[in-house]
Design a protein around this motif. Sequence first.
Motif, PDB file in Angstrom:
ATOM      1  N   GLY A   1       0.810  -1.213   0.000  1.00 20.12           N
ATOM      2  CA  GLY A   1       0.000   0.000   0.000  1.00 20.12           C
ATOM      3  C   GLY A   1       0.838   1.254   0.000  1.00 20.12           C
ATOM      4  N   MET A   2       1.940   1.243   0.746  1.00 17.61           N
ATOM      5  CA  MET A   2       2.808   2.408   0.805  1.00 17.61           C
ATOM      6  C   MET A   2       3.387   2.723  -0.566  1.00 17.61           C
ATOM      7  SD  MET A   2       6.253   2.940   3.088  1.00 17.61           S
ATOM      8  CE  MET A   2       7.118   1.629   2.195  1.00 17.61           C
ATOM      9  N   VAL A   3       3.829   1.681  -1.271  1.00 14.32           N
ATOM     10  CA  VAL A   3       4.411   1.874  -2.605  1.00 14.32           C
ATOM     11  C   VAL A   3       3.364   2.367  -3.605  1.00 14.32           C
ATOM     12  CG1 VAL A   3       5.473   0.697  -4.567  1.00 14.32           C
ATOM     13  CG2 VAL A   3       6.251   0.185  -2.258  1.00 14.32           C
ATOM     14  N   SER A   4       2.249   1.630  -3.703  1.00 15.02           N
ATOM     15  CA  SER A   4       1.244   1.945  -4.721  1.00 15.02           C
ATOM     16  C   SER A   4       0.551   3.277  -4.452  1.00 15.02           C
ATOM     17  CB  SER A   4       0.211   0.818  -4.830  1.00 15.02           C
ATOM     18  OG  SER A   4      -0.403   0.586  -3.584  1.00 15.02           O
ATOM     19  N   LEU A   5       0.153   3.523  -3.197  1.00 15.34           N
ATOM     20  CA  LEU A   5      -0.584   4.753  -2.892  1.00 15.34           C
ATOM     21  C   LEU A   5       0.313   5.991  -2.964  1.00 15.34           C
ATOM     22  CD1 LEU A   5      -2.941   3.672   0.035  1.00 15.34           C
ATOM     23  CD2 LEU A   5      -3.530   4.111  -2.349  1.00 15.34           C
ATOM     24  N   SER A   6       1.563   5.885  -2.495  1.00 17.49           N
ATOM     25  CA  SER A   6       2.464   7.039  -2.558  1.00 17.49           C
ATOM     26  C   SER A   6       2.787   7.395  -4.006  1.00 17.49           C
ATOM     27  CB  SER A   6       3.754   6.753  -1.776  1.00 17.49           C
ATOM     28  OG  SER A   6       4.425   5.618  -2.298  1.00 17.49           O
ATOM     29  N   CYS A   7       3.037   6.376  -4.837  1.00 22.72           N
ATOM     30  CA  CYS A   7       3.319   6.645  -6.253  1.00 22.72           C
ATOM     31  C   CYS A   7       2.080   7.180  -6.968  1.00 22.72           C
ATOM     32  CB  CYS A   7       3.813   5.367  -6.946  1.00 22.72           C
ATOM     33  SG  CYS A   7       5.478   4.865  -6.457  1.00 22.72           S
ATOM     34  N   PHE A   8       0.923   6.622  -6.629  1.00 19.98           N
ATOM     35  CA  PHE A   8      -0.315   7.101  -7.238  1.00 19.98           C
ATOM     36  C   PHE A   8      -0.590   8.550  -6.836  1.00 19.98           C
ATOM     37  CE2 PHE A   8      -5.039   7.358  -7.529  1.00 19.98           C
ATOM     38  CZ  PHE A   8      -5.144   7.113  -8.896  1.00 19.98           C
ATOM     39  N   PHE A   9      -0.288   8.912  -5.585  1.00 16.26           N
ATOM     40  CA  PHE A   9      -0.459  10.286  -5.126  1.00 16.26           C
ATOM     41  C   PHE A   9       0.462  11.231  -5.900  1.00 16.26           C
ATOM     42  CE2 PHE A   9       0.850  13.753  -2.251  1.00 16.26           C
ATOM     43  CZ  PHE A   9      -0.391  14.338  -2.010  1.00 16.26           C
ATOM     44  N   ILE A  10       1.713  10.815  -6.092  1.00 13.06           N
ATOM     45  CA  ILE A  10       2.663  11.638  -6.858  1.00 13.06           C
ATOM     46  C   ILE A  10       2.180  11.818  -8.292  1.00 13.06           C
ATOM     47  CG2 ILE A  10       5.015  11.703  -7.796  1.00 13.06           C
ATOM     48  CD1 ILE A  10       5.909  10.224  -5.248  1.00 13.06           C
ATOM     49  N   LEU A  11       1.673  10.738  -8.886  1.00  8.86           N
ATOM     50  CA  LEU A  11       1.155  10.800 -10.259  1.00  8.86           C
ATOM     51  C   LEU A  11      -0.017  11.770 -10.364  1.00  8.86           C
ATOM     52  CD1 LEU A  11       1.286   6.994 -11.039  1.00  8.86           C
ATOM     53  CD2 LEU A  11       2.337   8.720 -12.475  1.00  8.86           C
ATOM     54  N   VAL A  12      -0.966  11.643  -9.448  1.00  9.19           N
ATOM     55  CA  VAL A  12      -2.148  12.514  -9.483  1.00  9.19           C
ATOM     56  C   VAL A  12      -1.742  13.971  -9.286  1.00  9.19           C
ATOM     57  CG1 VAL A  12      -4.298  13.122  -8.292  1.00  9.19           C
ATOM     58  CG2 VAL A  12      -3.761  10.720  -8.754  1.00  9.19           C
ATOM     59  N   MET A  13      -0.873  14.224  -8.311  1.00 10.18           N
ATOM     60  CA  MET A  13      -0.451  15.596  -8.030  1.00 10.18           C
ATOM     61  C   MET A  13       0.304  16.206  -9.198  1.00 10.18           C
ATOM     62  SD  MET A  13      -1.729  16.494  -5.244  1.00 10.18           S
ATOM     63  CE  MET A  13      -0.898  18.086  -5.215  1.00 10.18           C
ATOM     64  N   SER A  14       1.113  15.398  -9.891  1.00 14.00           N
ATOM     65  CA  SER A  14       1.868  15.932 -11.033  1.00 14.00           C
ATOM     66  C   SER A  14       0.929  16.395 -12.137  1.00 14.00           C
ATOM     67  CB  SER A  14       2.843  14.871 -11.567  1.00 14.00           C
ATOM     68  OG  SER A  14       2.139  13.777 -12.126  1.00 14.00           O
ATOM     69  N   TYR A  15      -0.146  15.636 -12.383  1.00 12.98           N
ATOM     70  CA  TYR A  15      -1.088  16.020 -13.435  1.00 12.98           C
ATOM     71  C   TYR A  15      -2.001  17.161 -12.995  1.00 12.98           C
ATOM     72  CZ  TYR A  15       0.511  12.149 -16.233  1.00 12.98           C
ATOM     73  OH  TYR A  15       1.289  11.315 -16.987  1.00 12.98           O
ATOM     74  N   VAL A  16      -2.300  17.234 -11.698  1.00  9.65           N
ATOM     75  CA  VAL A  16      -3.070  18.371 -11.186  1.00  9.65           C
ATOM     76  C   VAL A  16      -2.270  19.669 -11.364  1.00  9.65           C
ATOM     77  CG1 VAL A  16      -3.981  19.455  -9.089  1.00  9.65           C
ATOM     78  CG2 VAL A  16      -4.457  17.055  -9.544  1.00  9.65           C
ATOM     79  N   VAL A  17      -0.980  19.614 -11.021  1.00  8.26           N
ATOM     80  CA  VAL A  17      -0.112  20.788 -11.174  1.00  8.26           C
ATOM     81  C   VAL A  17       0.003  21.186 -12.641  1.00  8.26           C
ATOM     82  CG1 VAL A  17       2.253  21.641 -10.917  1.00  8.26           C
ATOM     83  CG2 VAL A  17       1.195  20.326  -9.072  1.00  8.26           C
ATOM     84  N   ILE A  18       0.122  20.176 -13.524  1.00  7.43           N
ATOM     85  CA  ILE A  18       0.205  20.464 -14.966  1.00  7.43           C
ATOM     86  C   ILE A  18      -1.047  21.176 -15.450  1.00  7.43           C
ATOM     87  CG2 ILE A  18       0.156  19.374 -17.250  1.00  7.43           C
ATOM     88  CD1 ILE A  18       2.061  17.235 -16.135  1.00  7.43           C
ATOM     89  N   LEU A  19      -2.216  20.668 -15.100  1.00  8.73           N
ATOM     90  CA  LEU A  19      -3.481  21.255 -15.554  1.00  8.73           C
ATOM     91  C   LEU A  19      -3.703  22.639 -14.961  1.00  8.73           C
ATOM     92  CD1 LEU A  19      -5.819  18.110 -15.402  1.00  8.73           C
ATOM     93  CD2 LEU A  19      -4.814  19.163 -17.429  1.00  8.73           C
ATOM     94  N   VAL A  20      -3.345  22.811 -13.683  1.00  9.76           N
ATOM     95  CA  VAL A  20      -3.525  24.122 -13.048  1.00  9.76           C
ATOM     96  C   VAL A  20      -2.590  25.153 -13.649  1.00  9.76           C
ATOM     97  CG1 VAL A  20      -3.221  25.398 -10.877  1.00  9.76           C
ATOM     98  CG2 VAL A  20      -4.404  23.198 -10.872  1.00  9.76           C
TER      99      VAL A  20
END
Length: 295
Positions: free
Chosen positions: A200-219
């Motif tokens: 969970g630590m691996v998958s959720l932390s990486c998924f959080f980084i992925l989501v945040m990177s695309y949120v920052v890109i769109l914003v």
Amino acid sequence: NASSVKEFILLGLSDNQGVQKICFVMFLFFYMIIVAGNLLIVITVNSSRRLNSPMYFFLCYLSFVDICYSSVTAPKMIADFLVENKTISFVGCIAQLFGVHFFGCTEIFILTVMAYDRYIAICRPLHYTCLMTRRVCGRMVIGSWVGGFVHSIVQTLLTTQQPFCGPNIIDHYFCDVHPLLQLACTNTYAVGIIVVANSGMVSLSCFFILVMSYVVILVSLKTQGWHKALSTCGSHITVVILFFGPCTFMYIRPSSNLSEDKSLALFYTVITPMLNPLIYTLRNEEVKSAMRKLW
């Protein structure tokens, strides 16, 4: 408490002979597409001078990992469709467990690195060549392999420390942590929590980084640049959803329904590696042009 089990019996996807024959043809075809498609991307990227950007450097390694990842489970699953006794040795089972988590976790890290690459390319284009040098990209790939190895070692050691004295029937088409822990002749509740926490630590932390990177890109691009961002990152977002969805659901909670788990596992062990070449090539003119020149 030493393990007395020398081999395991895999129940596979179905016990119906007719269904197994259909599955043999279908998954053999899928595996051939996985190997051919991803190998074609590896050869194209390495032979084309135009595809020398970090994005294609990471794509090449992603395709290589996809071939290895599917090869850990698919050939054994395909061969088992034709035999009545679907057995696997204890050592082979543990090796398969290690390979699944090693290549699977490495793919998660490479997908995360690719998201960071897209963030730098879109949000900091003037610094892109300075930040994403070949040395930096190489270190990121090495870090992905090392991270996958460490995660897999932890999962494998936690599993092999358990005593197995029977039964030895696994309701799955490959050896994984949850099915094996259910066969252990001891209370595995604490180990199961550690396994879930690790995955969970691996998958959720990486998924959080992925989501945040695309949120920052769109914003950062505001409304007028969304079309450009989605056209550039659409392929990567599609792969992330197909891979992370089933994978995260599988490993962030204790397994209760193995029949449901093995159906979900098909998405990240077979379907996603098969679709990756199609997703990345159909939406990318540079890759298609390089492939035509290669032919």
